[in-house]
Design a protein around this motif. Structure first.
Motif, PDB file in Angstrom:
ATOM      1  N   ILE A 100       0.841  -1.191   0.000  1.00 60.08           N
ATOM      2  CA  ILE A 100       0.000   0.000   0.000  1.00 60.08           C
ATOM      3  C   ILE A 100       0.878   1.243   0.000  1.00 60.08           C
ATOM      4  N   LEU A 101       0.620   2.143  -0.960  1.00 61.15           N
ATOM      5  CA  LEU A 101       1.291   3.436  -1.027  1.00 61.15           C
ATOM      6  C   LEU A 101       0.304   4.494  -0.555  1.00 61.15           C
ATOM      7  N   VAL A 102       0.728   5.325   0.381  1.00 58.37           N
ATOM      8  CA  VAL A 102      -0.131   6.366   0.935  1.00 58.37           C
ATOM      9  C   VAL A 102       0.349   7.719   0.440  1.00 58.37           C
ATOM     10  N   MET A 103      -0.585   8.509  -0.132  1.00 59.83           N
ATOM     11  CA  MET A 103      -0.247   9.843  -0.604  1.00 59.83           C
ATOM     12  C   MET A 103      -0.955  10.900   0.228  1.00 59.83           C
ATOM     13  N   GLU A 153       2.073  -4.281   8.035  1.00 58.75           N
ATOM     14  CA  GLU A 153       2.757  -3.124   8.624  1.00 58.75           C
ATOM     15  C   GLU A 153       1.786  -1.983   8.878  1.00 58.75           C
ATOM     16  N   MET A 154       0.829  -1.805   7.959  1.00 59.51           N
ATOM     17  CA  MET A 154      -0.172  -0.767   8.160  1.00 59.51           C
ATOM     18  C   MET A 154      -1.005  -1.049   9.406  1.00 59.51           C
ATOM     19  N   LEU A 155      -1.415  -2.295   9.568  1.00 61.73           N
ATOM     20  CA  LEU A 155      -2.246  -2.651  10.714  1.00 61.73           C
ATOM     21  C   LEU A 155      -1.473  -2.585  12.026  1.00 61.73           C
ATOM     22  N   ALA A 156      -0.178  -2.712  11.954  1.00 59.00           N
ATOM     23  CA  ALA A 156       0.656  -2.606  13.153  1.00 59.00           C
ATOM     24  C   ALA A 156       1.044  -1.160  13.454  1.00 59.00           C
ATOM     25  N   ASP A 157       0.471  -0.211  12.696  1.00 55.62           N
ATOM     26  CA  ASP A 157       0.774   1.215  12.868  1.00 55.62           C
ATOM     27  C   ASP A 157       2.262   1.502  12.739  1.00 55.62           C
ATOM     28  N   ALA A 158       2.899   0.765  11.790  1.00 58.63           N
ATOM     29  CA  ALA A 158       4.341   0.921  11.605  1.00 58.63           C
ATOM     30  C   ALA A 158       4.680   1.726  10.355  1.00 58.63           C
ATOM     31  N   ALA A 159       3.677   2.420   9.779  1.00 61.98           N
ATOM     32  CA  ALA A 159       3.907   3.116   8.514  1.00 61.98           C
ATOM     33  C   ALA A 159       3.743   4.628   8.618  1.00 61.98           C
ATOM     34  N   GLY A 160       3.676   5.155   9.828  1.00 62.32           N
ATOM     35  CA  GLY A 160       3.602   6.592   9.994  1.00 62.32           C
ATOM     36  C   GLY A 160       2.207   7.098  10.316  1.00 62.32           C
ATOM     37  N   PRO A 161       2.097   8.372  10.707  1.00 66.32           N
ATOM     38  CA  PRO A 161       0.813   8.910  11.181  1.00 66.32           C
ATOM     39  C   PRO A 161      -0.263   9.000  10.105  1.00 66.32           C
ATOM     40  N   GLU A 162       0.100   9.351   8.877  1.00 62.85           N
ATOM     41  CA  GLU A 162      -0.917   9.437   7.820  1.00 62.85           C
ATOM     42  C   GLU A 162      -1.544   8.068   7.559  1.00 62.85           C
ATOM     43  N   ALA A 163      -0.706   7.036   7.512  1.00 70.81           N
ATOM     44  CA  ALA A 163      -1.208   5.679   7.309  1.00 70.81           C
ATOM     45  C   ALA A 163      -2.055   5.241   8.495  1.00 70.81           C
ATOM     46  N   ALA A 164      -1.614   5.556   9.694  1.00 72.40           N
ATOM     47  CA  ALA A 164      -2.365   5.166  10.889  1.00 72.40           C
ATOM     48  C   ALA A 164      -3.747   5.806  10.902  1.00 72.40           C
ATOM     49  N   ALA A 165      -3.843   7.060  10.447  1.00 71.05           N
ATOM     50  CA  ALA A 165      -5.141   7.738  10.411  1.00 71.05           C
ATOM     51  C   ALA A 165      -6.091   7.051   9.441  1.00 71.05           C
TER      52      ALA A 165
END
Length: 246
Positions: A196-199, A212-224
């Protein structure tokens, strides 16, 4: 790559990424984050102001755009079938314009889970989900192995959307496609994609696997973004009956 429209802030701002053959990549972010512009730069529907796109090491600008697009399948939300043509003729439109042999419409319909006798029907006789399946068949008709999907299932009802997502993911795996899909639905991205690429504001702010996204390991924008389906799941669980207590 970068792209700006007039005096507005950059729609795409210095994005750089590599996608391996056979990968299923979802491109997510808020409205206006640059997802669709980035997708359209791959097949030159939108030219970059700077940077370049390469496919198998070849710059997409090195060949005429019509030839490039014959090698790339493109599926969008409003499928755009020609209403005066049969389904078979709609599927064959790309190869016909290219001067190539007509595709096997029946085989393509089978691949997307539609009966072969639908080839003789008109688009108005099909449901929205069926028309979108035809759109996928049309994108595959020229033998494309790179597929660009721009919110392809967004206009469908939830049940049809879920079924078509499963159908397309199975098709991706069976044919060994490479897929880049824009979606606003984070749950859809998590369930369908390998990566997943987040823009945000035209920039690529996260690049991670669903785990990694579900583990909140991809940064604040992804976590939101992940927080939205997570909250929905929690609300549904709260509505479920508690069952008998001991």
């Amino acid at each position: 790559m970068s792209k700006r429209y007039g005096n507005a802030p950059p729609a795409v701002d210095g994005v750089s990424s590599t996608i391996a053959g056979g990968a299923f990549v979802a491109l997510v972010g808020a409205s206006g984050s640059g997802k669709s512009t980035l997708l359209k730069m791959v097949n030159r529907l939108v030219p970059p102001d700077s940077g370049r796109v390469t496919i198998d090491g070849r710059d997409v600008a090195a060949e005429p755009a019509p030839l490039l697009r014959r090698r790339i399948g493109y599926v969008f939300q409003h499928v755009g079938l020609f209403p005066h043509m049969t389904i078979a003729r709609n599927i064959a439109i790309g190869p016909r314009i290219a001067g190539g042999p007509p595709p096997d419409a029946a085989a393509l319909l089978e691949q997307v889970g539609l009966p072969t006798d639908y080839a003789a029907r008109m688009p108005a006789a099909l449901s929205g989900g069926q028309r979108q399946r035809v759109g996928v068949a049309r994108a595959l008709a020229g033998g494309a192995r790179l597929m660009l999907l721009d919110e392809p299932f967004g206009a469908l009802d939830p049940v049809t959307r879920d079924r078509l997502c499963d159908t397309y993911r199975a098709l991706h795996d069976r044919l060994g496609l490479t897929t880049l899909m824009v979606t606003h639905d984070m749950a859809e991205a998590l369930l369908m994609a390998d990566r997943i690429l987040v823009m945000a504001a035209g920039r690529l702010v996260a690049d991670a696997t669903p785990a990694e996204m579900l583990a909140d390991a991809a940064g604040p924008e992804a976590a939101a973004l992940v927080a939205v389906p997570r909250r929905q799941t929690e609300r549904l669980q709260a509505l479920a009956p508690l069952g008998d207590q001991p």
